[in-house]
Design a protein around this motif. Sequence first.
Motif, mmCIF file in Angstrom:
data_model
loop_
_atom_site.group_PDB
_atom_site.id
_atom_site.type_symbol
_atom_site.label_atom_id
_atom_site.label_comp_id
_atom_site.label_asym_id
_atom_site.label_seq_id
_atom_site.Cartn_x
_atom_site.Cartn_y
_atom_site.Cartn_z
ATOM 1 N N THR A 38 2.966 57.209 3.416
ATOM 2 C CA THR A 38 3.118 55.904 4.027
ATOM 3 C C THR A 38 1.893 54.922 4.299
ATOM 4 O O THR A 38 1.755 53.874 4.087
ATOM 5 C CB THR A 38 4.033 55.953 4.924
ATOM 6 O OG1 THR A 38 3.635 56.462 6.155
ATOM 7 C CG2 THR A 38 5.537 56.124 4.639
ATOM 8 N N SER A 39 0.878 55.765 4.769
ATOM 9 C CA SER A 39 -0.578 55.357 5.044
ATOM 10 C C SER A 39 -1.024 54.934 3.685
ATOM 11 O O SER A 39 -1.611 53.901 3.460
ATOM 12 C CB SER A 39 -1.231 56.093 5.881
ATOM 13 O OG SER A 39 -0.668 56.502 7.206
ATOM 14 N N PHE A 40 -0.885 55.751 2.699
ATOM 15 C CA PHE A 40 -1.449 55.671 1.483
ATOM 16 C C PHE A 40 -0.957 54.388 0.730
ATOM 17 O O PHE A 40 -1.589 53.297 0.245
ATOM 18 C CB PHE A 40 -1.340 56.707 0.406
ATOM 19 C CG PHE A 40 -1.253 56.492 -1.055
ATOM 20 C CD1 PHE A 40 -2.614 56.295 -1.527
ATOM 21 C CD2 PHE A 40 -0.189 56.510 -1.844
ATOM 22 C CE1 PHE A 40 -2.801 56.244 -2.727
ATOM 23 C CE2 PHE A 40 -0.366 56.166 -3.218
ATOM 24 C CZ PHE A 40 -1.460 55.890 -3.839
ATOM 25 N N ILE A 41 0.357 54.165 0.880
ATOM 26 C CA ILE A 41 1.202 52.840 0.404
ATOM 27 C C ILE A 41 0.713 51.818 0.907
ATOM 28 O O ILE A 41 0.328 50.746 0.301
ATOM 29 C CB ILE A 41 2.596 53.163 0.568
ATOM 30 C CG1 ILE A 41 3.384 54.095 -0.084
ATOM 31 C CG2 ILE A 41 3.514 51.729 0.365
ATOM 32 C CD1 ILE A 41 4.687 54.525 -0.033
ATOM 33 N N TRP A 42 0.483 51.686 2.430
ATOM 34 C CA TRP A 42 -0.044 50.483 3.225
ATOM 35 C C TRP A 42 -1.421 50.294 2.584
ATOM 36 O O TRP A 42 -1.758 49.041 2.463
ATOM 37 C CB TRP A 42 -0.047 50.878 4.615
ATOM 38 C CG TRP A 42 -0.426 49.374 5.298
ATOM 39 C CD1 TRP A 42 -1.768 49.181 5.803
ATOM 40 C CD2 TRP A 42 0.282 48.210 5.324
ATOM 41 N NE1 TRP A 42 -1.606 47.889 6.112
ATOM 42 C CE2 TRP A 42 -0.357 47.431 5.960
ATOM 43 C CE3 TRP A 42 1.642 47.826 4.992
ATOM 44 C CZ2 TRP A 42 0.033 46.028 6.154
ATOM 45 C CZ3 TRP A 42 2.110 46.500 5.137
ATOM 46 C CH2 TRP A 42 1.156 45.668 6.020
ATOM 47 N N ILE A 43 -2.200 51.102 2.753
ATOM 48 C CA ILE A 43 -3.677 50.969 2.228
ATOM 49 C C ILE A 43 -3.966 50.424 0.688
ATOM 50 O O ILE A 43 -4.800 49.587 0.516
ATOM 51 C CB ILE A 43 -4.547 52.303 2.434
ATOM 52 C CG1 ILE A 43 -4.641 52.677 3.792
ATOM 53 C CG2 ILE A 43 -5.938 52.128 1.719
ATOM 54 C CD1 ILE A 43 -4.919 53.957 4.010
ATOM 55 N N SER A 44 -2.814 50.831 -0.099
ATOM 56 C CA SER A 44 -3.023 50.374 -1.490
ATOM 57 C C SER A 44 -1.939 49.366 -1.851
ATOM 58 O O SER A 44 -1.718 49.142 -3.237
ATOM 59 C CB SER A 44 -2.549 51.745 -2.379
ATOM 60 O OG SER A 44 -3.322 52.796 -2.120
ATOM 61 N N ARG A 45 -1.507 48.647 -0.894
ATOM 62 C CA ARG A 45 -0.628 47.806 -1.077
ATOM 63 C C ARG A 45 -0.812 46.626 -2.021
ATOM 64 O O ARG A 45 0.015 45.849 -2.791
ATOM 65 C CB ARG A 45 -0.051 47.064 0.253
ATOM 66 C CG ARG A 45 -1.137 46.252 0.835
ATOM 67 C CD ARG A 45 -0.292 45.879 2.500
ATOM 68 N NE ARG A 45 -1.291 45.088 3.121
ATOM 69 C CZ ARG A 45 -2.464 45.436 3.523
ATOM 70 N NH1 ARG A 45 -2.807 46.892 3.538
ATOM 71 N NH2 ARG A 45 -3.313 44.658 4.287
ATOM 72 N N LYS A 46 -1.979 45.921 -2.189
ATOM 73 C CA LYS A 46 -2.679 44.968 -3.072
ATOM 74 C C LYS A 46 -2.286 45.522 -4.575
ATOM 75 O O LYS A 46 -1.825 44.608 -5.274
ATOM 76 C CB LYS A 46 -3.806 44.556 -2.664
ATOM 77 C CG LYS A 46 -4.131 43.967 -1.379
ATOM 78 C CD LYS A 46 -5.503 43.406 -1.199
ATOM 79 C CE LYS A 46 -6.062 42.898 0.075
ATOM 80 N NZ LYS A 46 -7.281 42.760 0.085
ATOM 81 N N VAL A 47 -2.735 46.536 -4.820
ATOM 82 C CA VAL A 47 -2.576 47.069 -6.254
ATOM 83 C C VAL A 47 -1.179 47.506 -6.448
ATOM 84 O O VAL A 47 -0.427 46.983 -7.603
ATOM 85 C CB VAL A 47 -3.434 48.269 -6.304
ATOM 86 C CG1 VAL A 47 -3.120 48.773 -7.885
ATOM 87 C CG2 VAL A 47 -4.827 47.958 -6.236
ATOM 88 N N ILE A 48 -0.262 48.082 -5.496
ATOM 89 C CA ILE A 48 0.967 48.315 -5.576
ATOM 90 C C ILE A 48 1.664 47.052 -5.891
ATOM 91 O O ILE A 48 2.441 47.087 -6.830
ATOM 92 C CB ILE A 48 1.504 49.050 -4.510
ATOM 93 C CG1 ILE A 48 1.020 50.680 -4.417
ATOM 94 C CG2 ILE A 48 2.992 49.525 -4.541
ATOM 95 C CD1 ILE A 48 1.186 51.496 -3.081
ATOM 96 N N GLN A 49 1.703 46.073 -5.065
ATOM 97 C CA GLN A 49 2.360 44.701 -5.112
ATOM 98 C C GLN A 49 2.258 44.006 -6.381
ATOM 99 O O GLN A 49 2.742 43.091 -6.551
ATOM 100 C CB GLN A 49 2.340 44.153 -3.860
ATOM 101 C CG GLN A 49 2.864 44.836 -2.938
ATOM 102 C CD GLN A 49 2.855 43.920 -1.261
ATOM 103 O OE1 GLN A 49 1.829 43.528 -1.112
ATOM 104 N NE2 GLN A 49 3.950 44.018 -0.577
#
Length: 181
Positions: free
Chosen positions: A104-115
Amino acid sequence: MPSTNKTGADKPSSDRKDKLQFLMVTCGFNVYWILAVWGQYRFIYLLVLMLIMSWWFFSVNWRFVLSASLIGIVMDATLYHTGFYLFPDGGFPLWLILMWFGFTSFIWISRKVIQSYSSNVLIVLGSVGGMLSYIGGNRLEAVEWPLGWVNTALMVALCWLALSYILLTLLSMFSASQRSS
């Protein structure tokens, strides 16, 4: 869509920077995953150290990480208690809990690309990726599937389909609240 400066010119360097950061963080998370799943309890101290370092170097929304991790842990604990998972040590493992905090830390840190991708695509990728992750865990003997390969793989894929939707919804909510504050 690339970001623009005040003159309206494209700033692809910011987009490249986000993608480079995503690539580096993805590589780091893959190392984290291997240490957790393959190493299990042997590398707990490294998992904790990697988490602390990622939280130190990146701005992490604690409410997102805690909420999303708790949902993932409850999902896995439910699959464990209903007999889909069996762990070699006989209990619900600490390394798996740390895995959720790392993921979940990975998801948050990568949120710009993910979103920047379609939610529908991400939900399907999350379902398949989540299932493949647990297949990998099974192959590395970190988790056993007493109810059989097909039943467990299908259940994990369905759980990850729902979980991916929930995680993307949480990510959107917490990203919006962070932008407004």
